[in-house]
Design a protein around this motif. Structure first.
Motif, PDB file in Angstrom:
ATOM      1  N   VAL A 223       0.836  -1.203   0.000  1.00 11.35           N
ATOM      2  CA  VAL A 223       0.000   0.000   0.000  1.00 11.35           C
ATOM      3  C   VAL A 223       0.873   1.256   0.000  1.00 11.35           C
ATOM      4  CG1 VAL A 223      -1.698   1.331   1.334  1.00 11.35           C
ATOM      5  CG2 VAL A 223      -1.961  -1.135   1.077  1.00 11.35           C
ATOM      6  N   GLY A 224       1.927   1.268   0.832  1.00 15.00           N
ATOM      7  CA  GLY A 224       2.814   2.424   0.875  1.00 15.00           C
ATOM      8  C   GLY A 224       3.528   2.660  -0.448  1.00 15.00           C
ATOM      9  N   SER A 225       4.028   1.577  -1.071  1.00 15.33           N
ATOM     10  CA  SER A 225       4.757   1.719  -2.337  1.00 15.33           C
ATOM     11  C   SER A 225       3.843   2.165  -3.466  1.00 15.33           C
ATOM     12  CB  SER A 225       5.420   0.377  -2.701  1.00 15.33           C
ATOM     13  OG  SER A 225       6.312  -0.047  -1.687  1.00 15.33           O
ATOM     14  N   VAL A 226       2.662   1.543  -3.571  1.00 11.81           N
ATOM     15  CA  VAL A 226       1.719   1.924  -4.638  1.00 11.81           C
ATOM     16  C   VAL A 226       1.265   3.375  -4.457  1.00 11.81           C
ATOM     17  CG1 VAL A 226      -0.579   1.467  -5.576  1.00 11.81           C
ATOM     18  CG2 VAL A 226       0.958  -0.437  -5.064  1.00 11.81           C
ATOM     19  N   THR A 227       1.007   3.769  -3.217  1.00 10.08           N
ATOM     20  CA  THR A 227       0.604   5.151  -2.959  1.00 10.08           C
ATOM     21  C   THR A 227       1.713   6.123  -3.344  1.00 10.08           C
ATOM     22  OG1 THR A 227      -0.806   4.420  -1.124  1.00 10.08           O
ATOM     23  CG2 THR A 227      -0.227   6.749  -1.194  1.00 10.08           C
ATOM     24  N   TYR A 228       2.953   5.797  -2.998  1.00 10.37           N
ATOM     25  CA  TYR A 228       4.080   6.668  -3.342  1.00 10.37           C
ATOM     26  C   TYR A 228       4.214   6.830  -4.850  1.00 10.37           C
ATOM     27  CZ  TYR A 228       8.931   8.103  -4.051  1.00 10.37           C
ATOM     28  OH  TYR A 228      10.064   8.747  -4.473  1.00 10.37           O
TER      29      TYR A 228
END
Length: 357
Positions: A223-228
């Motif tokens: 979730v953090g990587s896709v959001t970034y």
């Protein structure tokens, strides 16, 4: 009253194994509350080793030796650890500093927008109330600035402790992975041979906790990587900082996503206003949250945690208040553990405790 208490104790603590388990739990809680801070590297190493044990088992199932499996997993862990330390954290720290420097400008814009409210809704809010709220926010911002300065002055001891942890934790992770089974057998040898209840609790919790904790770590990373990546593509400021916030928000069920929506929307609004860019970013953010809740979570968590939402929220508040980040991270596994212990706890029949006529 004494008679009622005596019957209650006899009913729930008449079994020797139940009494032993109660003593062990009380002792573990006492250790965590008294010397837990000194043992933080040990707990961190144990938790990280627990997260990676599944990878070790998977490599061993592919006919690799235990030492080779541990070595490969440890090399990957150190590589990821160094990448986060050398690339991710400096970027996030830089963006956090830039955001902090920009807060006075944002507060000024908020004040200008807020002063329009008394003109539109004079019966609901006055200029004095708006100024009072703005002054309160300015005071809190001033306190935050003082804390940052104080933290910077007193950070030498913190940096030394951090450097010690950076050396100790990887060493502990390696030995927990290498000798974890031996340590488990040694610990089991200290327990009595009759431990049916402990075995029942362990069997119920082992797969569930492993599934939840590892799945939650993977969910945070995805979730953090896709959001970034999405925020970088859309051009919003502080994309790395917001990506980490959105990733960590999955730790708090039900309310984490709602809370992190506020800074995402505010930063987007003060960067673009009510423009198309703002709408596209909020749509992308909504899609990420929808995919997380409806696709990613069912794929990662093969065993559902059968807890009532109220129990989950209470657990997050309680354990988060006790142990901060790790308390929030392990709130649901700890609540599930408590539930498993309550379900497995032996109870003497009420009829057997009744006094003869």
């Amino acid at each position: 009253m004494r008679k009622i208490l005596s019957k209650w104790i006899e009913r729930y603590f008449s079994d020797e194994e139940a009494l032993l388990l109660f003593v062990l739990l009380a002792g573990a809680l006492a250790v965590i509350l008294t010397i837990g801070q000194m043992l933080t590297p040990v707990f961190a190493g144990l938790i990280l080793a627990f997260l990676m044990q599944g990878a070790v088992d998977w490599l061993e199932s592919r006919k690799l030796t235990h030492m080779w499996s541990v070595s490969l997993v440890f090399v990957v862990f150190v590589s990821v650890f160094l990448a986060i330390l050398l690339f991710v954290l400096p970027l996030v720290w830089k963006q956090a500093g830039n955001l902090f420097n920009e807060l006075p400008r944002i507060l000024s814009e908020v004040q200008q927008l807020a002063l329009l409210l008394p003109e539109k809704y004079p019966n609901m809010i006055s200029v004095e109330q708006v100024n009072e709220l703005i002054n309160l926010a300015a005071n809190e911002l001033s306190k935050l600035g003082q804390w940052v300065v104080t933290f910077s002055i007193n950070s030498i001891g913190t940096v030394v402790a951090l450097l010690i942890y950076l050396v100790l934790v990887p060493i502990l992770v390696f030995f927990f992975l290498k000798d974890g089974r031996m340590l488990s057998r040694w610990w089991a040898s200290l327990l009595p041979d009759k431990r049916e209840m402990m075995t029942k609790v362990w069997n119920e919790m082992d797969d569930q906790i492993a599934n939840y904790v590892r799945g939650k770590v993977i969910e945070i990373l995805i979730v953090g990587s896709v959001t970034y990546v999405a925020f970088i593509a859309l051009g919003i400021n502080y994309a790395a900082l917001l990506g980490i916030m959105v990733g960590l928000s999955v730790l708090i069920p039900y309310i984490g996503a709602a809370l992190v929506t506020v800074p995402v929307a505010l930063i987007a609004f003060f960067q673009w206003g009510w423009g198309n860019e703002f709408m596209w970013l909020m749509i992308a953010y909504g899609i990420i949250q929808a995919l997380d809740g409806n696709v990613l979570v069912p794929l990662l968590f093969s065993e559902a945690v059968n807890l009532h939402p109220v129990s989950i929220i209470v657990a997050v508040l309680l354990f988060g208040g006790l142990w901060g980040f790790w308390g929030v991270f392990f709130a649901i596994p700890l609540a599930t553990l408590i539930k498993a212990i309550v379900n497995a706890w032996p109870k003497a029949p009420v009829q057997a405790l009744a006094a003869p006529d």
